[in-house]
Enzyme design. Sequence first.
Site, short mmCIF file in Angstrom:
data_model
loop_
_atom_site.label_atom_id
_atom_site.label_comp_id
_atom_site.label_asym_id
_atom_site.label_seq_id
_atom_site.Cartn_x
_atom_site.Cartn_y
_atom_site.Cartn_z
N GLU A 161 106.58 55.59 29.44
CA GLU A 161 105.78 56.02 30.51
C GLU A 161 104.37 55.50 30.16
OE1 GLU A 161 106.53 57.38 32.96
OE2 GLU A 161 108.72 57.64 32.62
N TYR A 163 100.28 63.26 34.84
CA TYR A 163 101.51 62.60 35.06
C TYR A 163 102.34 62.50 33.70
CZ TYR A 163 105.30 58.88 35.48
OH TYR A 163 106.25 58.36 35.31
N ASP A 199 103.88 60.55 40.74
CA ASP A 199 103.00 59.08 40.22
C ASP A 199 102.73 58.50 41.93
OD1 ASP A 199 105.71 58.50 41.15
OD2 ASP A 199 105.50 56.35 40.26
N CYS A 257 113.40 52.12 56.07
CA CYS A 257 113.76 53.45 56.26
C CYS A 257 115.25 53.61 56.75
CB CYS A 257 112.78 53.80 57.83
SG CYS A 257 111.15 53.92 56.95
N CYS A 289 117.48 54.75 53.92
CA CYS A 289 116.66 55.57 53.05
C CYS A 289 117.62 57.09 53.09
CB CYS A 289 115.32 55.92 53.77
SG CYS A 289 114.65 57.42 52.65
#
Length: 342
Positions: free
Chosen positions: A48, A131, A149, A208, A211
């Site tokens: 991270e 975060y 994020d 999209c 998705c």
Amino acid sequence: MSVQTSDIDEGFAARLFGWYDRAARVLPWRVPPGSAAIPDPYRVWMAEVMLQQTTVAAVAGYFERFTARWPTVADLATADDADVMAAWAGLGYYARARNLLACARAVAADHGGLFPDTEEGLRALPGVGDYTAAAVAAIAFGRPSVVVDANIERVIARHRLIEIPLPAAKRDIKAALAPLVPADRPGDFAQALMDLGATICTVRSPACGICPVMADCRARGRADIERLPVKPPKKAKPHRHGLAYWIEQDGRVWLVRRPDKGMLGGMRALPGGDWTDTPPRESGIVSVDHGFTHFDLTLTLVRREVQDAATEGLWWPISDLDAAGLPTLYRKLTDKMLERVQ
DNA sequence: CAATCGTGGCT
DNA sequence: TAGCCAAGATT
């Protein structure tokens, strides 16, 4: 309290997991969805930190090298500063490397070598912000934290058609996301949203049509979907100039350690003058142009004699300069210097 | 809040 | 190609 809201929220996670469980990216720091393996908090934290503002492709090799060389937080805590900084060279944002060591040492000294298992405890560690604390708490410890994020900002801003510009929109994004976090798989939920943002709900040309959560996406089909999330205008970058000194003796070159504060803080570098708004009068051997986040730099290399060497520094064998751990700016300059036909 | 802090890949 | 952007933190 309505059952309806609960059903809708669970539907979002269910559809997301339906996609993630078969399409999750395979990453060196990730435990695959459905695996019985328990993530190592040290590796989750390391990944991270490296991934802060840095692409997966850039991080992969560094993650492998760091975890091979320092397999546990105890190993990292006892590492030499110079070794860690040199190993980080090229990855950028070097405050992360200084904080990485400070954090490992804090975990070793103040937490018995174990990472705190709560968001609040993690948040108190050096280099761990909102975060990273939320991500480690969710992924390594199964805490139902709200992880946001840049990927998740984009996914949620579009899904909920949040048109307030960042960073103010972050508050609304967190509020929209919080009730969607499933108690049973919070870590996978965060990683699934990040994968979705990285591979489908991309900055440009989002896919999209494939998705998993398009059914209730408020931005779906909009010609201006790429506009979301709205970001503040950028400032123009100034151009700066600087000199770096090539001081050579007996096959070695003089290197210094830059001060902890400021650009390339704590990194080995060629000695040199301040970076200014006007070009130097002196002409050099070679020069490079390098773009930083908030200014561009032309750095020119000039020869200096040995007596100009500062007292703080070290002679480094020129034949082994690759191992010095120079940040990219200086590596570009020395590469050009050494490639030059003399 | 806004500035600072790297680098490489993508379009 | 020149700008945009990335699993942000710190002050």
